[in-house]
Motif scaffolding. Sequence first.
Motif, PDB file in Angstrom:
ATOM      1  N   CYS A   8       0.828  -1.214   0.000  1.00 58.89           N
ATOM      2  CA  CYS A   8       0.000   0.000   0.000  1.00 58.89           C
ATOM      3  C   CYS A   8       0.862   1.263   0.000  1.00 58.89           C
ATOM      4  O   CYS A   8       1.832   1.361   0.751  1.00 58.89           O
ATOM      5  CB  CYS A   8      -0.918  -0.016   1.221  1.00 58.89           C
ATOM      6  SG  CYS A   8      -2.035   1.407   1.292  1.00 58.89           S
ATOM      7  N   TYR A  10      -0.009   4.231   1.042  1.00 57.18           N
ATOM      8  CA  TYR A  10      -0.479   5.267   1.969  1.00 57.18           C
ATOM      9  C   TYR A  10       0.255   5.185   3.316  1.00 57.18           C
ATOM     10  O   TYR A  10       1.426   5.493   3.384  1.00 57.18           O
ATOM     11  CB  TYR A  10      -1.996   5.198   2.108  1.00 57.18           C
ATOM     12  CG  TYR A  10      -2.743   5.693   0.877  1.00 57.18           C
ATOM     13  CD1 TYR A  10      -2.575   6.990   0.424  1.00 57.18           C
ATOM     14  CD2 TYR A  10      -3.605   4.859   0.168  1.00 57.18           C
ATOM     15  CE1 TYR A  10      -3.248   7.464  -0.694  1.00 57.18           C
ATOM     16  CE2 TYR A  10      -4.287   5.326  -0.955  1.00 57.18           C
ATOM     17  CZ  TYR A  10      -4.102   6.632  -1.375  1.00 57.18           C
ATOM     18  OH  TYR A  10      -4.768   7.099  -2.479  1.00 57.18           O
ATOM     19  N   CYS A  11      -0.386   4.730   4.367  1.00 56.96           N
ATOM     20  CA  CYS A  11       0.233   4.929   5.689  1.00 56.96           C
ATOM     21  C   CYS A  11       1.388   3.961   5.938  1.00 56.96           C
ATOM     22  O   CYS A  11       1.638   3.046   5.165  1.00 56.96           O
ATOM     23  CB  CYS A  11      -0.815   4.838   6.795  1.00 56.96           C
ATOM     24  SG  CYS A  11      -1.135   3.182   7.418  1.00 56.96           S
ATOM     25  N   THR A  13       1.765   1.505   7.837  1.00 51.97           N
ATOM     26  CA  THR A  13       1.503   0.141   8.302  1.00 51.97           C
ATOM     27  C   THR A  13       2.118  -0.896   7.372  1.00 51.97           C
ATOM     28  O   THR A  13       2.640  -1.925   7.824  1.00 51.97           O
ATOM     29  CB  THR A  13      -0.028  -0.088   8.421  1.00 51.97           C
ATOM     30  OG1 THR A  13      -0.575   0.921   9.266  1.00 51.97           O
ATOM     31  CG2 THR A  13      -0.342  -1.454   8.990  1.00 51.97           C
ATOM     32  N   GLY A  14       2.036  -0.641   6.058  1.00 53.23           N
ATOM     33  CA  GLY A  14       2.663  -1.570   5.111  1.00 53.23           C
ATOM     34  C   GLY A  14       1.799  -2.772   4.765  1.00 53.23           C
ATOM     35  O   GLY A  14       2.297  -3.897   4.653  1.00 53.23           O
ATOM     36  N   LEU A  42      -8.105  -4.575   4.552  1.00 54.05           N
ATOM     37  CA  LEU A  42      -7.629  -3.245   4.144  1.00 54.05           C
ATOM     38  C   LEU A  42      -8.532  -2.175   4.743  1.00 54.05           C
ATOM     39  O   LEU A  42      -9.713  -2.417   4.977  1.00 54.05           O
ATOM     40  CB  LEU A  42      -7.659  -3.101   2.610  1.00 54.05           C
ATOM     41  CG  LEU A  42      -6.659  -3.946   1.822  1.00 54.05           C
ATOM     42  CD1 LEU A  42      -6.972  -3.850   0.335  1.00 54.05           C
ATOM     43  CD2 LEU A  42      -5.221  -3.505   2.086  1.00 54.05           C
ATOM     44  N   CYS A  43      -7.970  -0.998   4.942  1.00 51.79           N
ATOM     45  CA  CYS A  43      -8.798   0.150   5.331  1.00 51.79           C
ATOM     46  C   CYS A  43      -9.308   0.818   4.045  1.00 51.79           C
ATOM     47  O   CYS A  43      -8.943   0.397   2.935  1.00 51.79           O
ATOM     48  CB  CYS A  43      -7.984   1.122   6.195  1.00 51.79           C
ATOM     49  SG  CYS A  43      -6.918   2.224   5.265  1.00 51.79           S
ATOM     50  N   LYS A  45      -8.516   3.507   2.484  1.00 53.13           N
ATOM     51  CA  LYS A  45      -7.493   4.032   1.563  1.00 53.13           C
ATOM     52  C   LYS A  45      -6.876   2.892   0.749  1.00 53.13           C
ATOM     53  O   LYS A  45      -6.673   3.023  -0.447  1.00 53.13           O
ATOM     54  CB  LYS A  45      -6.425   4.803   2.339  1.00 53.13           C
ATOM     55  CG  LYS A  45      -6.920   6.172   2.795  1.00 53.13           C
ATOM     56  CD  LYS A  45      -5.794   7.100   3.188  1.00 53.13           C
ATOM     57  CE  LYS A  45      -5.316   6.842   4.586  1.00 53.13           C
ATOM     58  NZ  LYS A  45      -6.191   7.377   5.644  1.00 53.13           N
ATOM     59  N   GLY A  46      -6.561   1.782   1.419  1.00 55.81           N
ATOM     60  CA  GLY A  46      -6.004   0.644   0.687  1.00 55.81           C
ATOM     61  C   GLY A  46      -7.004   0.080  -0.308  1.00 55.81           C
ATOM     62  O   GLY A  46      -6.657  -0.267  -1.451  1.00 55.81           O
ATOM     63  N   PRO A 172      -5.337   2.086  10.546  1.00 52.30           N
ATOM     64  CA  PRO A 172      -6.443   1.188  10.921  1.00 52.30           C
ATOM     65  C   PRO A 172      -6.023  -0.278  11.109  1.00 52.30           C
ATOM     66  O   PRO A 172      -6.555  -0.967  11.977  1.00 52.30           O
ATOM     67  CB  PRO A 172      -7.416   1.329   9.754  1.00 52.30           C
ATOM     68  CG  PRO A 172      -7.129   2.682   9.195  1.00 52.30           C
ATOM     69  CD  PRO A 172      -5.653   2.880   9.347  1.00 52.30           C
ATOM     70  N   LEU A 173      -5.090  -0.761  10.300  1.00 51.71           N
ATOM     71  CA  LEU A 173      -4.719  -2.176  10.425  1.00 51.71           C
ATOM     72  C   LEU A 173      -3.775  -2.413  11.606  1.00 51.71           C
ATOM     73  O   LEU A 173      -3.530  -3.559  11.973  1.00 51.71           O
ATOM     74  CB  LEU A 173      -4.128  -2.689   9.098  1.00 51.71           C
ATOM     75  CG  LEU A 173      -5.183  -3.246   8.132  1.00 51.71           C
ATOM     76  CD1 LEU A 173      -5.837  -4.513   8.696  1.00 51.71           C
ATOM     77  CD2 LEU A 173      -6.290  -2.242   7.787  1.00 51.71           C
TER      78      LEU A 173
HETATM   79 FE1  SF4 Z   1      -2.868   1.161   3.467  1.00 52.88          FE
HETATM   80 FE2  SF4 Z   1      -4.839   1.332   5.252  1.00 52.88          FE
HETATM   81 FE3  SF4 Z   1      -3.019  -0.580   5.488  1.00 52.88          FE
HETATM   82 FE4  SF4 Z   1      -2.377   1.944   5.980  1.00 52.88          FE
HETATM   83  S1  SF4 Z   1      -3.803   0.673   7.143  1.00 52.88           S
HETATM   84  S2  SF4 Z   1      -1.159   0.508   4.780  1.00 52.88           S
HETATM   85  S3  SF4 Z   1      -3.599   3.043   4.450  1.00 52.88           S
HETATM   86  S4  SF4 Z   1      -4.496  -0.349   3.827  1.00 52.88           S
END
Ligand code: SF4
Length: 686
Positions: A8, A10-11, A13-14, A42-43, A45-46, A172-173
């Motif tokens: 991912c 975005y954040c 977390t990976g 996934l959140c 965004k993912g 979120p994850l």
């Molecule tokens: Fe992507 Fe969401 Fe996972 Fe962050 S928590 S890596 S934004 S899917």
Amino acid sequence: MKYVQTTCPYCGTGCSFNLVVDKGIVTGVAPYQRSPVNEGKLCPKGTYAHEFINNPDRLKKPLIKKDGKFVEASWDEALKLVAEKFKSYKPDECACLASARVSNEDNYAMMKFARGVLKTKHIDHCARLCHASTVAGLANIFGSGAMTNSIGDIAESKCVFIIGSNTFECHPLIGRRVMQAKAKGAKVIYADPRYTPTGKQADLYLQFRSGTDVALLNGMMQEIIRNGWENKEFIQNRCNGFDELKKEVMKDDYSLENVSKITGVPADKIKTAAEWFAKSGASAILYSMGITQHTTGVDNVKSCGNLQMLTGNLGRPGTGVNALRGQNNVQGACDMGCLPVVYTAYQKVIDEAAQKKFADGWKFPDGIAKGENGYEVTTLMNVLTEKPGEIKCLYIMGENPMISDPDLTHVEHALKTLDFLVVQDIFLNETAEFADVVLPAACYAEKDGTQTSTERRVQMWRKAQNPPGEAKGDWEIIASIAAKMGYGAQFPWKTSEDVFNEMASLTPSYAGMTYERLNRPEALHWPCPTTDHPGTPILHTEKFGMPDGKGLMTGIPFKWPQEVPDSEYPFVLTTGRSIWQWHTGTMTRRSASLEREEPTGWVEINTEDAKKLGIADKEKVKAKTRRGEITIPARVTPDIMPGVVFIPFHYAECAANVLTINALDPIAKIPESKACAVKIEKIAEA
Ligand code: SF4
């Protein structure tokens, strides 16, 4: 149709997912079940991470500004202009900003370009704005400036203390792991001025004033020592400095009564938090920018470390100081030496052996930048306005300071002093408007590479489609400029793997990694020093990375934020993030499914405060500080502490950073984005 597994963008977390590719074009995201990070979940965004990729706004050709307007140019014309201009400046008249969004390979290339081709010592990136305090603070006390544990073992914790992190919305994850721990009986303690979705899942909520973190943590430590709950064996065997810590935290300033007055948290709640945390047997701290983005950011981080050393909660599953990094590759960009004081893996530029190692490894015939520390990005913006002409040329890759940096009026003045600005990005962002040349880059789905998540896990990006138009990968663009400047031999790479292998040969914590080893669901956590090393999910299991192997406890006095409320500006402004948007919004705001949910910013204000000001929910108001003012809809809620207001920083049309203060932590040079004085005004009806 095919699936291409990737990580991912975005954040920090990976999470992993599959990109769905139809006739060579990315059309969707599908779960990838084998990732140990997110196990197929996934959140939002993912889930929608494909939507911006083929947005019509993508930059497709180089742009050169002529008579104040951008005109499309060929790569040859753009590269020739950039190379000629770069060659015309003295080394330290140039500065480079790398990026927490692009790959390790791209960042390594930028670092090598800055120090080897431009021979400037000025390179930094936006870790300065989010976790510079973590890097400096944890390195100072543990000998390593990174999250100590892995995401998975948060689920093994018996007590999770979340301070200054809205984990459920911003990671979120990782929030999922907190809930797994809670389901197994762990207590969750949450400290924040806002009663966020994270706070609503907590067993104990400490609503505290923004910027009073050290007082709260010192108060908890006093209570622990007063009751004899400290881990004496751990302190004795693994730490230095206990007497100094004790001398500070046992002061009357940190009695329950006094800490309650400073923080606003009832004394009995502080006492309960201290007891739960000290007695659980495996307590983890999770923090993010609520801790780091202060003029006391380093102090806040070191205080989190103090609490963990005092209670012996380090080096085991379910424990640790878990700094949750905001952007996908902010850990990697730091690891790659895109900081003004280090090469890769935090090898200091002022260290003669490190300087020689990189000079010998890179083989630039005319040498590399002097072994001196350069400017942090926040210092650079000050130098641009205070000493115009000292820095003339700036090369920005994948960053957008015109939304992300504090006091945007100041940033605008700074960028306007430049003689030559090159911006390399996937969209024409707010900063690119000030550029002389804009270079179109490939996004995460259009190139191979690696990124390093918040838990130090190095994972792969895999190319799923071609870049749009003539856009190219970031390291390829950098290598092309270097070749035009006569340094083609130093940038001989044909593939991302070539770049990675060169980097790993100079980087002890990545030395045992290869694409072959990373090409599996669990990938590898650094440090991984040899090719038979399994990687290191938990740091400091036996000893710390300090010269004598012991952690360093320090007494940290509490200090108020630089700008506190007064009669003219009576509220504290704190800034942050939304689950639907990410950073400066260049990608999420071009993702229809995300933008639809929260299409503009808002100022969150307590119900009682709004009532006194006569402000209704959704009413447009003015938010004003000593730096500037914005017009923004109000979100009236009992979930924020009275006297505090919150604004997300993603939105250009009501940019929170017009208001924020350019006050810096003296060590990390991180801005105080979490606390400044603001007034909220009702807009008079016409
Ligand atoms: Fe992507 Fe969401 Fe996972 Fe962050 S928590 S890596 S934004 S899917």
